[in-house]
Each structure stands twice: as structure tokens, then as C-alpha cells.
Motif scaffolding. Structure first.
Motif, PDB file in Angstrom:
ATOM      1  N   LEU A   1       0.836  -1.196   0.000  1.00  0.00           N
ATOM      2  CA  LEU A   1       0.000   0.000   0.000  1.00  0.00           C
ATOM      3  C   LEU A   1       0.869   1.243   0.000  1.00  0.00           C
ATOM      4  O   LEU A   1       1.975   1.243   0.519  1.00  0.00           O
ATOM      5  CB  LEU A   1      -0.902   0.036   1.242  1.00  0.00           C
ATOM      6  CG  LEU A   1      -2.039  -0.982   1.313  1.00  0.00           C
ATOM      7  CD1 LEU A   1      -2.492  -1.182   2.754  1.00  0.00           C
ATOM      8  CD2 LEU A   1      -3.207  -0.525   0.443  1.00  0.00           C
TER       9      LEU A   1
ATOM     10  N   TYR B   1       0.292   5.411   0.912  1.00  0.00           N
ATOM     11  CA  TYR B   1      -0.534   6.506   1.381  1.00  0.00           C
ATOM     12  C   TYR B   1       0.228   7.811   1.255  1.00  0.00           C
ATOM     13  O   TYR B   1       1.419   7.883   1.537  1.00  0.00           O
ATOM     14  CB  TYR B   1      -0.938   6.305   2.847  1.00  0.00           C
ATOM     15  CG  TYR B   1      -1.884   5.154   3.022  1.00  0.00           C
ATOM     16  CD1 TYR B   1      -1.399   3.896   3.373  1.00  0.00           C
ATOM     17  CD2 TYR B   1      -3.249   5.303   2.799  1.00  0.00           C
ATOM     18  CE1 TYR B   1      -2.264   2.826   3.507  1.00  0.00           C
ATOM     19  CE2 TYR B   1      -4.110   4.236   2.930  1.00  0.00           C
ATOM     20  CZ  TYR B   1      -3.609   3.000   3.282  1.00  0.00           C
ATOM     21  OH  TYR B   1      -4.462   1.939   3.396  1.00  0.00           O
TER      22      TYR B   1
ATOM     23  N   GLU C   1      -5.170   6.898   0.091  1.00  0.00           N
ATOM     24  CA  GLU C   1      -4.559   5.710  -0.489  1.00  0.00           C
ATOM     25  C   GLU C   1      -4.309   6.002  -1.966  1.00  0.00           C
ATOM     26  O   GLU C   1      -5.246   6.252  -2.728  1.00  0.00           O
ATOM     27  CB  GLU C   1      -5.466   4.490  -0.347  1.00  0.00           C
ATOM     28  CG  GLU C   1      -4.841   3.219  -0.908  1.00  0.00           C
ATOM     29  CD  GLU C   1      -5.744   2.005  -0.767  1.00  0.00           C
ATOM     30  OE1 GLU C   1      -6.152   1.696   0.364  1.00  0.00           O
ATOM     31  OE2 GLU C   1      -6.043   1.378  -1.806  1.00  0.00           O
TER      32      GLU C   1
ATOM     33  N   ARG D   1      -2.318   0.385  -4.414  1.00  0.00           N
ATOM     34  CA  ARG D   1      -2.161  -0.831  -3.652  1.00  0.00           C
ATOM     35  C   ARG D   1      -1.596  -1.919  -4.541  1.00  0.00           C
ATOM     36  O   ARG D   1      -1.782  -1.927  -5.761  1.00  0.00           O
ATOM     37  CB  ARG D   1      -3.467  -1.259  -2.995  1.00  0.00           C
ATOM     38  CG  ARG D   1      -4.573  -1.663  -3.943  1.00  0.00           C
ATOM     39  CD  ARG D   1      -5.821  -2.096  -3.136  1.00  0.00           C
ATOM     40  NE  ARG D   1      -5.565  -3.321  -2.398  1.00  0.00           N
ATOM     41  CZ  ARG D   1      -5.771  -3.479  -1.091  1.00  0.00           C
ATOM     42  NH1 ARG D   1      -6.237  -2.474  -0.367  1.00  0.00           N
ATOM     43  NH2 ARG D   1      -5.552  -4.632  -0.495  1.00  0.00           N
TER      44      ARG D   1
ATOM     45  N   PRO E   1      -8.377  -7.860  -0.541  1.00  0.00           N
ATOM     46  CA  PRO E   1      -8.963  -6.725   0.201  1.00  0.00           C
ATOM     47  C   PRO E   1      -8.859  -6.857   1.713  1.00  0.00           C
ATOM     48  O   PRO E   1      -9.031  -5.865   2.421  1.00  0.00           O
ATOM     49  CB  PRO E   1     -10.432  -6.749  -0.248  1.00  0.00           C
ATOM     50  CG  PRO E   1     -10.445  -7.469  -1.527  1.00  0.00           C
ATOM     51  CD  PRO E   1      -9.341  -8.482  -1.464  1.00  0.00           C
ATOM     52  N   ARG E   2      -8.571  -8.055   2.217  1.00  0.00           N
ATOM     53  CA  ARG E   2      -8.456  -8.171   3.672  1.00  0.00           C
ATOM     54  C   ARG E   2      -7.202  -7.451   4.202  1.00  0.00           C
ATOM     55  O   ARG E   2      -7.033  -7.293   5.401  1.00  0.00           O
ATOM     56  CB  ARG E   2      -8.458  -9.651   4.092  1.00  0.00           C
ATOM     57  CG  ARG E   2      -7.400 -10.493   3.471  1.00  0.00           C
ATOM     58  CD  ARG E   2      -7.644 -11.987   3.726  1.00  0.00           C
ATOM     59  NE  ARG E   2      -6.527 -12.767   3.233  1.00  0.00           N
ATOM     60  CZ  ARG E   2      -5.420 -12.958   3.922  1.00  0.00           C
ATOM     61  NH1 ARG E   2      -5.322 -12.443   5.146  1.00  0.00           N
ATOM     62  NH2 ARG E   2      -4.433 -13.666   3.412  1.00  0.00           N
TER      63      ARG E   2
ATOM     64  N   SER F   1      -5.743  -3.916   4.432  1.00  0.00           N
ATOM     65  CA  SER F   1      -6.194  -2.537   4.279  1.00  0.00           C
ATOM     66  C   SER F   1      -5.430  -1.656   5.249  1.00  0.00           C
ATOM     67  O   SER F   1      -4.672  -2.154   6.082  1.00  0.00           O
ATOM     68  CB  SER F   1      -7.699  -2.428   4.543  1.00  0.00           C
ATOM     69  OG  SER F   1      -7.974  -2.754   5.898  1.00  0.00           O
TER      70      SER F   1
ATOM     71  N   ARG G   1      -4.801   2.789   6.656  1.00  0.00           N
ATOM     72  CA  ARG G   1      -5.155   4.193   6.567  1.00  0.00           C
ATOM     73  C   ARG G   1      -3.984   5.043   7.027  1.00  0.00           C
ATOM     74  O   ARG G   1      -3.056   4.546   7.666  1.00  0.00           O
ATOM     75  CB  ARG G   1      -6.393   4.488   7.396  1.00  0.00           C
ATOM     76  CG  ARG G   1      -6.302   4.078   8.847  1.00  0.00           C
ATOM     77  CD  ARG G   1      -7.582   4.436   9.577  1.00  0.00           C
ATOM     78  NE  ARG G   1      -7.629   3.877  10.922  1.00  0.00           N
ATOM     79  CZ  ARG G   1      -8.529   4.245  11.833  1.00  0.00           C
ATOM     80  NH1 ARG G   1      -9.435   5.164  11.539  1.00  0.00           N
ATOM     81  NH2 ARG G   1      -8.520   3.696  13.033  1.00  0.00           N
TER      82      ARG G   1
END
Lengths: 113, 118
Positions: free
Chosen positions: A47, A49, A54, A57, A62-63, A65, A67
Motif C-alpha cells: 500500500l 498513502y 490511499e 495498492r 482486500p483483507r 487494508s 489508513r
């Protein structure tokens, strides 16, 4: 100048559980990257940021994740842990503008049993 | 597809001898290239980078790297190896800004273990 910090250093979880990893970038850095370093698979991008958003990726389900907070720190969440999630999770930060190099933290070693 | 290759899993060299760790890349345009070192159970430490300019770049701990565009290589070098240089070395590339493949991430090679013997 303090480097990138990550917590916890190590943790052990069982399959199906959820985990949250944390990262604090170098002061002044606004971009945070997450990588997975699994045995035999090298470093894989997870990922990116930047300024709280975001931006990109990697090829992960999707599990995985996360922020980024207003202070630019970040957390990575992994739900429904699987055995193959066992790895060293590395966070890196980069300053805005030029430079392009990323500075890495010491990593969080996750073991899933 | 963009990729980085480190053709040697391990490089062995005697202390005091010069060392070279090889890296080749496949990226369209003019890439940004990096070398990192990882000691056991530690994160990656930035050694040096090539963005533009002189093909020979100098970095931390006496390391340098030579960018060769025609051979798409970025080999890491040191004139005189130390036992303390023993570690895992990673070459990485970031596609250039403005390219469709610039996603901000670094693409890493598989790593080369450097073993320096006394």
C-alpha cells in the motif's frame, strides 16, 4: 532525527484473527508505504498513502487494508489471517517533493499459527 | 512489465578485496535506481540512488554504484570489503515520474547475500 518507527516488533496470531500494525514516519515525511517481506518471496509492495489518501495498492486481497492519519502515521490491518501472511511487514516513508528514496522502519514480524 | 534482477543469490569475497553486487533492470524510460542493505532482523537501510547526472554515484559506508544505460545495469561496488559489510543487499527501481507505470512503489530485486570472510 528519529527514523521510521513501527510497532509492535513481533506478534503471534492464530489463523482467522485480525491484526493491526502501526507506523510513524520520519518527521516531515508525508508518504507512507507498506511492504511485505515473506520468506522466499522478496519484498512485495502492499500500500501507498500520501496526504491521508490511499494512492496505490499492490496485488493483495482486500483483507489487507490501512489508513493514514492527519499526523501522517499509518496503520495496516489484516483480517482473517492466513498462515501465508506470516512475514516481516515493513513500513517506509518519503519526504514530499524530490528525493524519491524511501526510508524503512525495522519492521513487524508477524507469525500466524 | 517492470522488473529488477539480481543474478547472484550470494557473493563471497575476502576482506580487503573489491566487491561487486550485480543488478539489472527492465523499465521503460529513465528509471530511478536505488540500493538498500538489510542486516538480520532489521529493516532496510538506504545506501545510494541514481536519479540523473553522473553515472557513478557514491553512497554510505564507502559504497558506490555505476549506472549503465546501454546495459540497463546498476551494479553496487566497494573498493575494499569489510567483514561488517556482510548482509543482504537489495537493488530497487522506481519508474520515472510521468510514466503510466509510476505508482510510487519501489520494485525490488530478490536480494543478494554478501559474505565477506576475514
Amino acid at each position: 532525527e528519529a527514523g521510521v518507527t513501527q510497532s509492535p516488533t513481533h506478534l503471534i496470531k492464530t489463523r482467522g484473527q485480525q491484526v493491526t500494525l502501526r507506523c510513524s514516519p520520519i518527521s516531515g515525511h508525508t508518504s507512507v508505504y507498506w511492504y511485505q517481506q515473506a520468506l522466499g518471496l522478496g519484498l512485495q509492495f502492499l500500500l501507498w498513502y500520501d496526504e491521508g489518501e490511499e494512492r496505490n495498492r499492490g496485488n493483495f486481497p482486500p483483507r489487507f487494508s490501512g489508513r493514514q492519519f492527519p499526523n501522517y502515521s499509518s496503520e495496516l490491518n489484516v483480517n482473517a489471517l492466513e498462515l501465508e501472511d506470516s512475514a516481516l511487514y515493513l513500513c517506509a516513508s518519503r519526504r514530499p517533493g524530490g528525493g524519491y528514496e524511501q526510508y524503512f522502519g525495522p519492521g513487524t514480524r508477524l507469525t500466524v499459527t | 512489465a517492470q522488473s529488477v534482477a539480481q543474478p547472484e543469490d550470494q557473493v563471497n569475497v575476502a576482506e580487503g578485496n573489491p566487491l561487486t553486487v550485480k543488478c539489472t533492470y527492465s523499465v521503460s524510460g529513465n528509471p530511478y535506481l536505488f540500493w538498500y542493505v538489510q542486516y538480520p532482523n532489521r529493516g532496510l537501510q538506504f545506501l545510494l540512488k541514481y536519479i540523473t547526472g553522473d553515472n557513478l554515484v557514491k553512497g554510505s559506508y564507502g559504497f558506490e554504484a555505476e549506472f549503465n544505460k546501454s546495459q540497463t545495469s546498476f551494479h553496487l561496488k566497494k573498493p575494499s570489503a569489510l567483514v561488517s559489510d556482510s548482509a543482504l543487499y537489495f537493488c530497487a527501481v522506481r519508474p520515472p515520474l510521468g510514466s503510466s507505470s509510476n505508482t510510487g512503489k519501489l520494485i525490488f530485486g530478490q536480494g543478494t547475500t554478501l559474505q565477506v570472510k576475514p
